[in-house]
Scaffold this active site. Structure first.
Site, PDB file in Angstrom:
ATOM      1  N   ALA A  24       0.279   5.314  -0.220  1.00 11.70           N
ATOM      2  CA  ALA A  24      -0.677   6.420  -0.331  1.00 11.70           C
ATOM      3  C   ALA A  24      -0.246   7.362  -1.450  1.00 11.70           C
ATOM      4  O   ALA A  24       0.919   7.758  -1.535  1.00 11.70           O
ATOM      5  CB  ALA A  24      -0.758   7.154   1.003  1.00 11.70           C
TER       6      ALA A  24
ATOM      7  N   CYS B 109       1.936   2.896   9.986  1.00 12.83           N
ATOM      8  CA  CYS B 109       2.181   4.207   9.380  1.00 12.83           C
ATOM      9  C   CYS B 109       2.870   5.143  10.386  1.00 12.83           C
ATOM     10  O   CYS B 109       2.385   5.335  11.493  1.00 12.83           O
ATOM     11  CB  CYS B 109       0.859   4.826   8.911  1.00 12.83           C
ATOM     12  SG  CYS B 109       1.115   6.440   8.159  1.00 12.83           S
TER      13      CYS B 109
ATOM     14  N   ASN C 149       8.619  -7.287   4.299  1.00  8.94           N
ATOM     15  CA  ASN C 149       8.633  -6.003   3.588  1.00  8.94           C
ATOM     16  C   ASN C 149       9.810  -5.147   4.054  1.00  8.94           C
ATOM     17  O   ASN C 149      10.114  -5.091   5.237  1.00  8.94           O
ATOM     18  CB  ASN C 149       7.299  -5.279   3.844  1.00  8.94           C
ATOM     19  CG  ASN C 149       7.264  -3.849   3.324  1.00  8.94           C
ATOM     20  OD1 ASN C 149       6.937  -2.934   4.060  1.00  8.94           O
ATOM     21  ND2 ASN C 149       7.589  -3.657   2.071  1.00  8.94           N
ATOM     22  N   GLY C 150      10.416  -4.488   3.071  1.00  6.92           N
ATOM     23  CA  GLY C 150      11.490  -3.548   3.361  1.00  6.92           C
ATOM     24  C   GLY C 150      12.704  -3.797   2.487  1.00  6.92           C
ATOM     25  O   GLY C 150      13.307  -4.864   2.519  1.00  6.92           O
ATOM     26  N   ASP C 151      12.999  -2.778   1.638  1.00  5.94           N
ATOM     27  CA  ASP C 151      14.243  -2.766   0.850  1.00  5.94           C
ATOM     28  C   ASP C 151      14.299  -3.765  -0.298  1.00  5.94           C
ATOM     29  O   ASP C 151      15.386  -4.201  -0.669  1.00  5.94           O
ATOM     30  CB  ASP C 151      15.469  -2.993   1.757  1.00  5.94           C
ATOM     31  CG  ASP C 151      15.653  -1.856   2.740  1.00  5.94           C
ATOM     32  OD1 ASP C 151      15.025  -0.799   2.542  1.00  5.94           O
ATOM     33  OD2 ASP C 151      16.414  -2.039   3.703  1.00  5.94           O
TER      34      ASP C 151
ATOM     35  N   GLN D  62      -6.954  -1.732   2.740  1.00  4.05           N
ATOM     36  CA  GLN D  62      -6.310  -1.368   4.008  1.00  4.05           C
ATOM     37  C   GLN D  62      -7.049  -0.243   4.730  1.00  4.05           C
ATOM     38  O   GLN D  62      -7.322   0.806   4.154  1.00  4.05           O
ATOM     39  CB  GLN D  62      -4.861  -0.941   3.790  1.00  4.05           C
ATOM     40  CG  GLN D  62      -4.131  -0.880   5.133  1.00  4.05           C
ATOM     41  CD  GLN D  62      -2.736  -0.326   5.053  1.00  4.05           C
ATOM     42  OE1 GLN D  62      -2.571   0.834   4.681  1.00  4.05           O
ATOM     43  NE2 GLN D  62      -1.749  -1.130   5.398  1.00  4.05           N
TER      44      GLN D  62
ATOM     45  N   PRO E 162       0.858  -1.190   0.000  1.00  2.00           N
ATOM     46  CA  PRO E 162       0.000   0.000   0.000  1.00  2.00           C
ATOM     47  C   PRO E 162       0.891   1.236   0.000  1.00  2.00           C
ATOM     48  O   PRO E 162       1.786   1.344   0.835  1.00  2.00           O
ATOM     49  CB  PRO E 162      -0.757  -0.120   1.340  1.00  2.00           C
ATOM     50  CG  PRO E 162       0.055  -1.032   2.194  1.00  2.00           C
ATOM     51  CD  PRO E 162       0.909  -1.877   1.302  1.00  2.00           C
TER      52      PRO E 162
ATOM     53  N   GLY F  76       7.509  -1.965  -1.977  1.00  5.02           N
ATOM     54  CA  GLY F  76       6.954  -0.616  -1.869  1.00  5.02           C
ATOM     55  C   GLY F  76       7.622   0.312  -2.855  1.00  5.02           C
ATOM     56  O   GLY F  76       7.333   0.280  -4.065  1.00  5.02           O
TER      57      GLY F  76
HETATM   58  C1  LIG Z   1       4.801   7.283  -0.433  1.00  8.92           C
HETATM   59  C2  LIG Z   1       4.523   6.140   0.526  1.00  8.92           C
HETATM   60  C3  LIG Z   1       3.223   5.878   0.898  1.00  8.92           C
HETATM   61  C4  LIG Z   1       2.942   4.811   1.775  1.00  8.92           C
HETATM   62  N1  LIG Z   1       1.643   4.543   2.120  1.00  8.92           N
HETATM   63  C5  LIG Z   1       1.368   3.483   2.924  1.00  8.92           C
HETATM   64  C6  LIG Z   1       0.019   3.135   3.234  1.00  8.92           C
HETATM   65  O1  LIG Z   1      -0.941   3.757   2.776  1.00  8.92           O
HETATM   66  N2  LIG Z   1      -0.177   2.064   4.067  1.00  8.92           N
HETATM   67  C7  LIG Z   1       0.875   1.315   4.581  1.00  8.92           C
HETATM   68  O2  LIG Z   1       0.664   0.344   5.316  1.00  8.92           O
HETATM   69  N3  LIG Z   1       2.147   1.636   4.274  1.00  8.92           N
HETATM   70  C8  LIG Z   1       2.412   2.671   3.458  1.00  8.92           C
HETATM   71  N4  LIG Z   1       3.707   2.942   3.122  1.00  8.92           N
HETATM   72  C9  LIG Z   1       4.770   2.006   3.556  1.00  8.92           C
HETATM   73  C10 LIG Z   1       5.016   0.929   2.484  1.00  8.92           C
HETATM   74  O3  LIG Z   1       3.866   0.140   2.288  1.00  8.92           O
HETATM   75  C11 LIG Z   1       6.186   0.014   2.869  1.00  8.92           C
HETATM   76  O4  LIG Z   1       5.868  -0.613   4.086  1.00  8.92           O
HETATM   77  C12 LIG Z   1       7.486   0.795   3.033  1.00  8.92           C
HETATM   78  O5  LIG Z   1       7.682   1.692   1.971  1.00  8.92           O
HETATM   79  C13 LIG Z   1       8.682  -0.172   3.124  1.00  8.92           C
HETATM   80  O6  LIG Z   1       8.817  -0.936   1.958  1.00  8.92           O
HETATM   81  P1  LIG Z   1       9.929  -0.570   0.831  1.00  8.92           P
HETATM   82  O7  LIG Z   1      11.276  -0.541   1.527  1.00  8.92           O
HETATM   83  O8  LIG Z   1       9.785  -1.679  -0.175  1.00  8.92           O
HETATM   84  O9  LIG Z   1       9.563   0.779   0.284  1.00  8.92           O
HETATM   85  C14 LIG Z   1       4.006   4.025   2.287  1.00  8.92           C
HETATM   86  C15 LIG Z   1       5.321   4.306   1.903  1.00  8.92           C
HETATM   87  C16 LIG Z   1       5.589   5.337   1.033  1.00  8.92           C
HETATM   88  C17 LIG Z   1       7.014   5.597   0.630  1.00  8.92           C
END
Ligand SMILES: Cc1cc2nc3c(=O)[nH]c(=O)nc-3n(C[C@H](O)[C@H](O)[C@H](O)COP(=O)(O)O)c2cc1C
Length: 311
Positions: A18, A100, A200-202, A70, A16, A224
């Site tokens: 936003a 969040c 999740n992460g990176d 969500q 997710p 993400g």
């Molecule tokens: C611009 C942006 C918006 C996000 N919106 C949400 C959201 O609506 N709900 C949520 O659970 N996490 C949200 N996240 C977190 C991501 O879902 C994810 O957990 C986080 O970016 C880590 O994953 P990544 O390292 O692959 O980016 C958001 C992250 C970013 C950067």
């Protein structure tokens, strides 16, 4: 991966995000192989009060499956009421946001703030499970800060409260989106529960996803930021290196945005994505400046086609 009897054909999941993971982007990522997508977080209050802008976030189609919707909020009764409004026609399961870090969300006791209030978090999950027509999953972080890493206990609490799956973004609230995600913690959460665990992460490439799967034993991997400008992350071939090779997907994205987004949001949203599609290409910063000046989607398409001839 199998979540609440939903068999996914690819363990790669679109996170997710936003402002990004609208219907158009989800459909695009599915076409590139994403096995599951999440809506961006939706306010339980907005749903219960029937706010128009909130309801738009539920927009979906039959191709947009499997889909997790969500919700965020901190009041168990309102969360339960919102969950009860969501039906099979909207999606396949409900996910609760407990990760969040954004100040305006945390200030109201929602998102990552719930990692400091485990009893309240448990009540929210129990209430949502009791009132929802759909299975319920939970997405959370490692903990509040490095002194309070509680993800394994939090995952067990979620499982005991009735969650069908959990997603761990392996960073603390205090890390926000910086530093490194702690993949070892994902393995610990996997050991702590018997429901599916999405790590999740990176994850920036398909190979990163395979590494997370094998290092942690998790059931699914959520991408993400790595999916922004890079929906190819969901398949082995990865992102093409030239604009010519990227263009068909960029144009497909523009087509989907034009079809599904409200006219007033279209241009801003697509410019945001196109900037990311250009990442790593020669002349990207000049081109970015040029397309930011485009006044219509048609102008943007003309610019990209002209540019393609030179790359
Ligand atoms: C611009 C942006 C918006 C996000 N919106 C949400 C959201 O609506 N709900 C949520 O659970 N996490 C949200 N996240 C977190 C991501 O879902 C994810 O957990 C986080 O970016 C880590 O994953 P990544 O390292 O692959 O980016 C958001 C992250 C970013 C950067």
């Amino acid at each position: 991966m199998d979540i609440a009897s939903l068999l996914l054909d690819n363990p790669y999941v679109l996170a997710p995000l936003a402002g990004y993971t609208d219907l158009a982007f989800r459909l695009l990522c599915r076409e590139q192989g994403a096995g599951l997508c999440f809506t961006e977080m939706i306010s339980c209050h907005g749903l219960v009060y029937g706010q128009k802008n909130t309801k738009i976030l539920l927009q979906s189609t039959a191709d947009d499956r499997p889909l997790a919707i969500q919700l965020f909020g901190s009041n168990p009764e309102v969360m339960a009421e919102a969950a009860g409004l969501i039906t099979r026609a909207d999606g396949d399961f409900i996910d609760i946001n407990m990760g969040c870090p954004v100040r305006k969300v945390v200030k109201k006791g929602a998102g990552a703030a719930l990692m400091k209030e485990i009893k309240l978090a448990e009540r929210i999950i129990t209430q949502v499970v009791a009132h929802s027509l759909l299975p319920v999953s939970v997405k959370f972080r490692s903990g509040w800060n490095s002194e309070k890493i509680i993800a394994p206990e939090f995952a067990q609490m979620a499982e005991n409260a009735g969650a069908c799956a959990v997603t761990l973004h392996a960073r603390t609230w205090s890390q926000a989106f910086g530093g490194c995600a702690d993949w070892e913690l994902i393995a610990r959460v996997k050991d702590a529960v018997s429901i599916p665990v999405i790590g999740n992460g990176d994850i920036l490439t398909y190979t990163d996803g395979r590494r997370m799967l094998s290092k942690t034993g998790c059931d699914g991997v959520m991408v993400g930021r790595g999916a922004l400008g890079n929906p190819w992350v969901f398949s082995k071939a990865g992102r093409p290196v030239s604009l010519t090779a990227r263009l068909p997907i960029i144009l497909r994205h523009i087509e989907l945005v034009t079809e599904y987004l409200q006219a007033e949001k279209m241009l801003f949203r697509i410019k945001n994505h196109v900037g990311r599609y250009l990442s790593g290409l020669p002349g990207a910063s000049r081109l970015r400046q040029e397309f930011m000046a485009c006044a219509t989607v048609e102008e943007l398409i003309r610019l990209l086609r002209r540019e393609e001839k030179f790359t």
